[in-house]
Scaffold this motif. Sequence first.
Motif, PDB file in Angstrom:
ATOM      1  N   ARG A  23       0.843  -1.201   0.000  1.00  0.00           N
ATOM      2  CA  ARG A  23       0.000   0.000   0.000  1.00  0.00           C
ATOM      3  C   ARG A  23       0.878   1.250   0.000  1.00  0.00           C
ATOM      4  O   ARG A  23       1.896   1.313   0.649  1.00  0.00           O
ATOM      5  CB  ARG A  23      -0.898   0.031   1.236  1.00  0.00           C
ATOM      6  CG  ARG A  23      -1.875   1.203   1.199  1.00  0.00           C
ATOM      7  CD  ARG A  23      -2.242   1.709   2.571  1.00  0.00           C
ATOM      8  NE  ARG A  23      -1.127   2.118   3.383  1.00  0.00           N
ATOM      9  CZ  ARG A  23      -0.530   3.317   3.317  1.00  0.00           C
ATOM     10  NH1 ARG A  23      -0.926   4.231   2.470  1.00  0.00           N
ATOM     11  NH2 ARG A  23       0.476   3.588   4.123  1.00  0.00           N
ATOM     12  N   TYR A  35      -4.022  11.390  -9.858  1.00  0.00           N
ATOM     13  CA  TYR A  35      -5.335  10.751  -9.812  1.00  0.00           C
ATOM     14  C   TYR A  35      -5.983  10.784 -11.199  1.00  0.00           C
ATOM     15  O   TYR A  35      -5.867  11.756 -11.928  1.00  0.00           O
ATOM     16  CB  TYR A  35      -6.258  11.479  -8.841  1.00  0.00           C
ATOM     17  CG  TYR A  35      -5.769  11.504  -7.412  1.00  0.00           C
ATOM     18  CD1 TYR A  35      -5.912  10.399  -6.587  1.00  0.00           C
ATOM     19  CD2 TYR A  35      -5.183  12.647  -6.879  1.00  0.00           C
ATOM     20  CE1 TYR A  35      -5.480  10.428  -5.271  1.00  0.00           C
ATOM     21  CE2 TYR A  35      -4.744  12.681  -5.564  1.00  0.00           C
ATOM     22  CZ  TYR A  35      -4.900  11.578  -4.768  1.00  0.00           C
ATOM     23  OH  TYR A  35      -4.483  11.608  -3.466  1.00  0.00           O
ATOM     24  N   LYS A  36      -6.683   9.719 -11.513  1.00  0.00           N
ATOM     25  CA  LYS A  36      -7.482   9.697 -12.736  1.00  0.00           C
ATOM     26  C   LYS A  36      -8.695  10.615 -12.540  1.00  0.00           C
ATOM     27  O   LYS A  36      -9.119  10.842 -11.404  1.00  0.00           O
ATOM     28  CB  LYS A  36      -7.963   8.274 -13.030  1.00  0.00           C
ATOM     29  CG  LYS A  36      -6.860   7.307 -13.399  1.00  0.00           C
ATOM     30  CD  LYS A  36      -7.468   5.935 -13.644  1.00  0.00           C
ATOM     31  CE  LYS A  36      -6.422   4.942 -14.097  1.00  0.00           C
ATOM     32  NZ  LYS A  36      -7.027   3.616 -14.347  1.00  0.00           N
ATOM     33  N   TRP A  81      -6.964   0.380  -1.213  1.00  0.00           N
ATOM     34  CA  TRP A  81      -5.837  -0.075  -2.037  1.00  0.00           C
ATOM     35  C   TRP A  81      -6.226  -1.320  -2.823  1.00  0.00           C
ATOM     36  O   TRP A  81      -5.920  -1.453  -4.005  1.00  0.00           O
ATOM     37  CB  TRP A  81      -4.622  -0.351  -1.163  1.00  0.00           C
ATOM     38  CG  TRP A  81      -3.418  -0.698  -1.953  1.00  0.00           C
ATOM     39  CD1 TRP A  81      -2.882  -1.946  -2.155  1.00  0.00           C
ATOM     40  CD2 TRP A  81      -2.600   0.207  -2.698  1.00  0.00           C
ATOM     41  NE1 TRP A  81      -1.788  -1.865  -2.965  1.00  0.00           N
ATOM     42  CE2 TRP A  81      -1.589  -0.550  -3.308  1.00  0.00           C
ATOM     43  CE3 TRP A  81      -2.629   1.579  -2.909  1.00  0.00           C
ATOM     44  CZ2 TRP A  81      -0.616   0.021  -4.120  1.00  0.00           C
ATOM     45  CZ3 TRP A  81      -1.663   2.156  -3.700  1.00  0.00           C
ATOM     46  CH2 TRP A  81      -0.671   1.368  -4.296  1.00  0.00           C
ATOM     47  N   GLU A  82      -6.913  -2.225  -2.155  1.00  0.00           N
ATOM     48  CA  GLU A  82      -7.357  -3.472  -2.778  1.00  0.00           C
ATOM     49  C   GLU A  82      -8.279  -3.201  -3.973  1.00  0.00           C
ATOM     50  O   GLU A  82      -8.374  -4.009  -4.885  1.00  0.00           O
ATOM     51  CB  GLU A  82      -8.085  -4.298  -1.709  1.00  0.00           C
ATOM     52  CG  GLU A  82      -8.507  -5.659  -2.141  1.00  0.00           C
ATOM     53  CD  GLU A  82      -9.182  -6.419  -1.021  1.00  0.00           C
ATOM     54  OE1 GLU A  82      -8.815  -7.584  -0.829  1.00  0.00           O
ATOM     55  OE2 GLU A  82     -10.077  -5.846  -0.353  1.00  0.00           O
ATOM     56  N   ARG A  83      -8.935  -2.025  -3.989  1.00  0.00           N
ATOM     57  CA  ARG A  83      -9.875  -1.674  -5.053  1.00  0.00           C
ATOM     58  C   ARG A  83      -9.303  -0.632  -6.019  1.00  0.00           C
ATOM     59  O   ARG A  83     -10.033   0.004  -6.765  1.00  0.00           O
ATOM     60  CB  ARG A  83     -11.176  -1.132  -4.433  1.00  0.00           C
ATOM     61  CG  ARG A  83     -11.850  -2.105  -3.464  1.00  0.00           C
ATOM     62  CD  ARG A  83     -12.473  -3.301  -4.143  1.00  0.00           C
ATOM     63  NE  ARG A  83     -13.643  -2.946  -4.873  1.00  0.00           N
ATOM     64  CZ  ARG A  83     -14.871  -2.871  -4.371  1.00  0.00           C
ATOM     65  NH1 ARG A  83     -15.086  -3.161  -3.103  1.00  0.00           N
ATOM     66  NH2 ARG A  83     -15.875  -2.518  -5.134  1.00  0.00           N
ATOM     67  N   ASN A  84      -7.973  -0.419  -5.954  1.00  0.00           N
ATOM     68  CA  ASN A  84      -7.277   0.570  -6.796  1.00  0.00           C
ATOM     69  C   ASN A  84      -7.774   1.992  -6.578  1.00  0.00           C
ATOM     70  O   ASN A  84      -7.743   2.822  -7.484  1.00  0.00           O
ATOM     71  CB  ASN A  84      -7.360   0.212  -8.280  1.00  0.00           C
ATOM     72  CG  ASN A  84      -6.482  -0.975  -8.610  1.00  0.00           C
ATOM     73  OD1 ASN A  84      -5.447  -1.192  -7.983  1.00  0.00           O
ATOM     74  ND2 ASN A  84      -6.898  -1.758  -9.576  1.00  0.00           N
ATOM     75  N   GLY A 144      -6.817   5.204  -4.688  1.00  0.00           N
ATOM     76  CA  GLY A 144      -5.707   5.816  -3.990  1.00  0.00           C
ATOM     77  C   GLY A 144      -6.195   6.715  -2.874  1.00  0.00           C
ATOM     78  O   GLY A 144      -7.228   7.386  -2.997  1.00  0.00           O
ATOM     79  N   PHE A 203      -8.867   7.321  -8.075  1.00  0.00           N
ATOM     80  CA  PHE A 203      -8.322   6.129  -8.715  1.00  0.00           C
ATOM     81  C   PHE A 203      -6.985   6.487  -9.338  1.00  0.00           C
ATOM     82  O   PHE A 203      -6.721   7.652  -9.655  1.00  0.00           O
ATOM     83  CB  PHE A 203      -9.304   5.595  -9.759  1.00  0.00           C
ATOM     84  CG  PHE A 203     -10.574   5.082  -9.130  1.00  0.00           C
ATOM     85  CD1 PHE A 203     -10.608   3.829  -8.532  1.00  0.00           C
ATOM     86  CD2 PHE A 203     -11.725   5.858  -9.117  1.00  0.00           C
ATOM     87  CE1 PHE A 203     -11.760   3.356  -7.931  1.00  0.00           C
ATOM     88  CE2 PHE A 203     -12.891   5.408  -8.525  1.00  0.00           C
ATOM     89  CZ  PHE A 203     -12.908   4.157  -7.931  1.00  0.00           C
ATOM     90  N   ASP A 226      -3.364   5.047 -11.754  1.00  0.00           N
ATOM     91  CA  ASP A 226      -2.785   4.127 -12.720  1.00  0.00           C
ATOM     92  C   ASP A 226      -1.633   3.415 -12.020  1.00  0.00           C
ATOM     93  O   ASP A 226      -0.779   4.061 -11.408  1.00  0.00           O
ATOM     94  CB  ASP A 226      -2.284   4.907 -13.943  1.00  0.00           C
ATOM     95  CG  ASP A 226      -1.969   4.003 -15.112  1.00  0.00           C
ATOM     96  OD1 ASP A 226      -1.484   2.866 -14.881  1.00  0.00           O
ATOM     97  OD2 ASP A 226      -2.203   4.434 -16.254  1.00  0.00           O
ATOM     98  N   GLU A 227      -1.605   2.104 -12.099  1.00  0.00           N
ATOM     99  CA  GLU A 227      -0.587   1.327 -11.389  1.00  0.00           C
ATOM    100  C   GLU A 227       0.838   1.717 -11.765  1.00  0.00           C
ATOM    101  O   GLU A 227       1.744   1.584 -10.963  1.00  0.00           O
ATOM    102  CB  GLU A 227      -0.824  -0.166 -11.596  1.00  0.00           C
ATOM    103  CG  GLU A 227      -2.066  -0.637 -10.866  1.00  0.00           C
ATOM    104  CD  GLU A 227      -2.271  -2.129 -10.932  1.00  0.00           C
ATOM    105  OE1 GLU A 227      -1.304  -2.880 -11.162  1.00  0.00           O
ATOM    106  OE2 GLU A 227      -3.427  -2.541 -10.739  1.00  0.00           O
ATOM    107  N   VAL A 247       2.379   4.388  -9.309  1.00  0.00           N
ATOM    108  CA  VAL A 247       2.508   4.100  -7.882  1.00  0.00           C
ATOM    109  C   VAL A 247       3.943   4.401  -7.448  1.00  0.00           C
ATOM    110  O   VAL A 247       4.897   3.934  -8.073  1.00  0.00           O
ATOM    111  CB  VAL A 247       2.146   2.628  -7.585  1.00  0.00           C
ATOM    112  CG1 VAL A 247       2.471   2.257  -6.152  1.00  0.00           C
ATOM    113  CG2 VAL A 247       0.666   2.388  -7.878  1.00  0.00           C
TER     114      VAL A 247
END
Length: 180
Positions: free
Chosen positions: A10, A17-18, A118-121, A123, A157, A159-160, A163
């Motif tokens: 995490r 952020y999107k 975090w588990e749900r993308n 941020g 949300f 973008d990975e 991170v």
Amino acid sequence: MSIAKVIRERRSIKKGYKPDAVPEELVLELLNDAVYAPNHGLREPWRFVFVPSEKKEAFVEKLITVYPPETHEARREMYNQPAAYLIVIMKEDPRQKQWEEDFSAVCALIQNFQLLAWERNLGVVWKTNAHNWDPKAHQILGVAPGEKIVGFLHLGFFDEKDVPEARPRTRAEEKFTRFE
């Protein structure tokens, strides 16, 4: 995914952020799990103010008035980055022991929320800026006497690929003693 892996992976998402809206239903779903944080006597000393994506600009315009006019543009830019906000407020018990128990419980709830998000993308970054203590901000948010803002959670949300890298942590052994 293991709990240890989620805890280690995490990150606080502070930018990038999107533009996607953060659904209120998702925030409520996460909160309904996060409230299982340990809290002495099940006092549940928390409450929440959600600023949804569609109300964010109006909220930011009110929030920047807490700051000196010459800083408004910079604050506007900074506070418009997240897609939404969740403000976590706690009831302040006048008894020190209970106050500390309640503050600890609210902090545990926030950590639960961050891990679940975090588990749900989704941020999250937990902020404690100067406005958390400002009476004008309290008025904007309806924070009553005897309540404390524990944190502004910036939500969005991500973008990975954006991170941030993990920053090193001190090993527990370096801060560990054994009672003899």
